[in-house]
Each structure stands twice: as C-alpha cells, then as structure tokens.
Design a protein around this motif. Structure first.
Motif, PDB file in Angstrom:
ATOM      1  N   SER A  12       1.256  -0.850   0.086  1.00 23.97           N
ATOM      2  CA  SER A  12      -0.128  -0.008  -0.001  1.00 23.97           C
ATOM      3  C   SER A  12       1.006   1.309  -0.097  1.00 23.97           C
ATOM      4  O   SER A  12       0.432   2.414  -0.950  1.00 23.97           O
ATOM      5  CB  SER A  12      -0.942   0.135   0.755  1.00 23.97           C
ATOM      6  OG  SER A  12      -1.748   1.447   0.954  1.00 23.97           O
ATOM      7  N   GLY A  16       1.163   4.213  -3.028  1.00 23.23           N
ATOM      8  CA  GLY A  16       1.067   5.755  -2.658  1.00 23.23           C
ATOM      9  C   GLY A  16       2.264   6.311  -3.175  1.00 23.23           C
ATOM     10  O   GLY A  16       1.574   7.357  -3.769  1.00 23.23           O
ATOM     11  N   GLY A  57      -2.400  10.031  -3.778  1.00 21.74           N
ATOM     12  CA  GLY A  57      -1.299   9.400  -3.153  1.00 21.74           C
ATOM     13  C   GLY A  57      -2.296   8.344  -2.082  1.00 21.74           C
ATOM     14  O   GLY A  57      -2.290   7.704  -1.224  1.00 21.74           O
ATOM     15  N   ALA A  61      -3.281   4.568  -0.921  1.00 21.59           N
ATOM     16  CA  ALA A  61      -2.446   3.663   0.104  1.00 21.59           C
ATOM     17  C   ALA A  61      -3.540   3.494   1.562  1.00 21.59           C
ATOM     18  O   ALA A  61      -3.303   3.401   2.600  1.00 21.59           O
ATOM     19  CB  ALA A  61      -1.328   4.411   0.374  1.00 21.59           C
ATOM     20  N   ALA A  66      -2.576   5.723   4.184  1.00 21.40           N
ATOM     21  CA  ALA A  66      -1.346   6.182   3.587  1.00 21.40           C
ATOM     22  C   ALA A  66      -1.113   7.240   4.224  1.00 21.40           C
ATOM     23  O   ALA A  66      -0.954   8.491   3.900  1.00 21.40           O
ATOM     24  CB  ALA A  66      -2.922   6.786   2.904  1.00 21.40           C
TER      25      ALA A  66
END
Length: 250
Positions: A12, A16, A57, A61, A66
C-alpha cells in the motif's frame, strides 16, 4: 474481511508513495524542463500539482492509512498512538516496514517520472533544472535556517494529520491535499518544501543512478536537510499533540 498484514502495509505504501512522486515530480518536470507544454508556468502550478499528487496517493494507499511520508509515520509513533491502523501495532518492525516502503515507492515513482519526460531531460541543458525534478534545494544555503524551514512546514502537516482524527470535517484526502498546497504557497519559498524525507531522498538516489544526459551533481551535501528537518518537525508535532491530548490515542 481478512486481517491486514505487514505485506499489505508495504504494498500500500509503495503504491501510494510511487503515485505521489510520479505526479509530484511530473509537475515539476512540466514546469522546468525544456519543450514541455507547461514550461515556465510557475510556482502555483507546482504547489497545486503536488497537492493533487498527495490527493491521489492518499486514496491509493488507504489500506495502510496512507502515510506516504516517514515524517507522518514517525509523528504518529511519537504521538502516543498504539497502532498505525487497526491490527498493526506500532513497533520497530512495523515502523521500518512503513519507512522502507515509502523509500521504495519514492524511488520507483521518480524513475517512472523520468521515463515519462526522458526526451525533455535530453532537451534541457541546465543540470540544476534536472535535479530540481527529483529533489529540493535551498534558495539561500544556510543549514540551520533550512532545517528550521523544513521543520516548520512538516510540523504543520503532521500536527494537522494527527488532530484531524478528532475533528468533524470528514474531508479526508482533499483536506490533506489543501494543507500541502497551503504549505507550498506559504513556506515553500526558502527550500522547496520537501516536508517528506522519502520524497527527497528516494528521488535523489534515482537521480544519482539513472543515466540522465548531462545531469551533474545530485547535491549530497544538502541531502540531509530535507531528512532531518521534517523528522524534527514531525516528532515535535507528535509530542505536542499527545501532550495537549488533542488526538484520539488508539
């Protein structure tokens, strides 16, 4: 739903952060490199481009929360939180997973941005403009003040990220994007506002290893500033948010 794993976290954050850098480095390339449609369009294009890069991004993610930024990860760790996301405890292993993924993603994103603009890198003579696509630099070189500028900008970003969990805004990725735009417009002038160690170091490594025509130095003498400054600002933000009890500690 299956429990999230550190492998999920890694993928992830790689995805991202790569998207963040593809779009972020891409908007700088569009502005500074020769024979592009956006050449010379100015600072506003860059600040909004980076803001939208963060927006994209963060959505990509979502599984890992994120972070996309070692400063965010370390700020959360300093805040007294017990988990990064539900099921992922804050410890050395999980922290290194986040940090490693962010660096890998940033490197990959920089390579892809270079490939997208390869002909324009070739058409640009100034090595400083080529480096600017990958990494930040100070307009007035003074390590103390440059670190301070990066720390202040990163403090604002990370403090907002930490207290946002207790606010009713529900704006999510858009709000983060707007904070990044605001930081760029207000505090980006002195150093180019890295506010993210991976954003600067990963692409700077890519600049060093890629076969960029006439690229010149990667400016390693400056490279520690966009790493140290953001970390200092992030840790202060985490400690302050925790001390004020302004965040929901998990």
């Amino acid at each position: 739903m299956d429990a999230i794993t550190l492998g999920d976290i890694f993928l992830s954050e790689v995805l991202g952060t790569a998207i963040l850098i593809i779009l972020g480095a891409g908007v700088v390339a569009n502005q500074v490199l020769g024979k592009t449609k956006g050449n010379g369009t100015g600072w506003v294009l860059i600040t909004f481009g980076w803001g939208f890069a963060v927006f994209a991004g963060v959505y990509a993610a979502y599984k890992s929360g994120a972070h996309l930024n070692p400063a965010v990860t370390l700020g959360i760790a300093a805040s007294g939180a017990e988990t990064y996301v539900p099921g992922i405890e804050i410890n050395a292993t999980s922290t290194l997973t986040y940090l490693g993924a962010q660096m890998v993603g940033a490197f990959i994103g920089a390579v892809i941005a270079y490939l997208a603009y390869k002909q324009h890198f070739d058409a640009t003579e100034d090595p400083g403009l080529k480096l600017a696509v990958f990494a930040t630099g100070a307009e007035i070189r003074n390590p103390l003040w440059n670190v301070l500028t990066e720390a202040v900008g990163t403090f604002i970003l990370v403090f907002w990220v930490l207290i946002n969990g207790g606010s009713p805004s529900q704006m999510g990725p858009l709000a983060v994007a707007l904070i990044v735009v605001a930081i760029g417009m207000s505090l980006g002038g002195p150093t180019g506002y890295a506010i993210n160690p991976a954003r600067d170091l990963g692409p700077r490594i890519a600049h060093a290893v890629l076969p960029i025509k006439g690229k010149g130095s990667s400016d390693w003498g400056y490279s520690w500033i966009p790493v140290v400054g953001p970390i200092v600002g992030a840790v202060i933000a985490g400690l302050l948010a925790n001390g004020l009890n302004w965040i929901p500690v998990s």
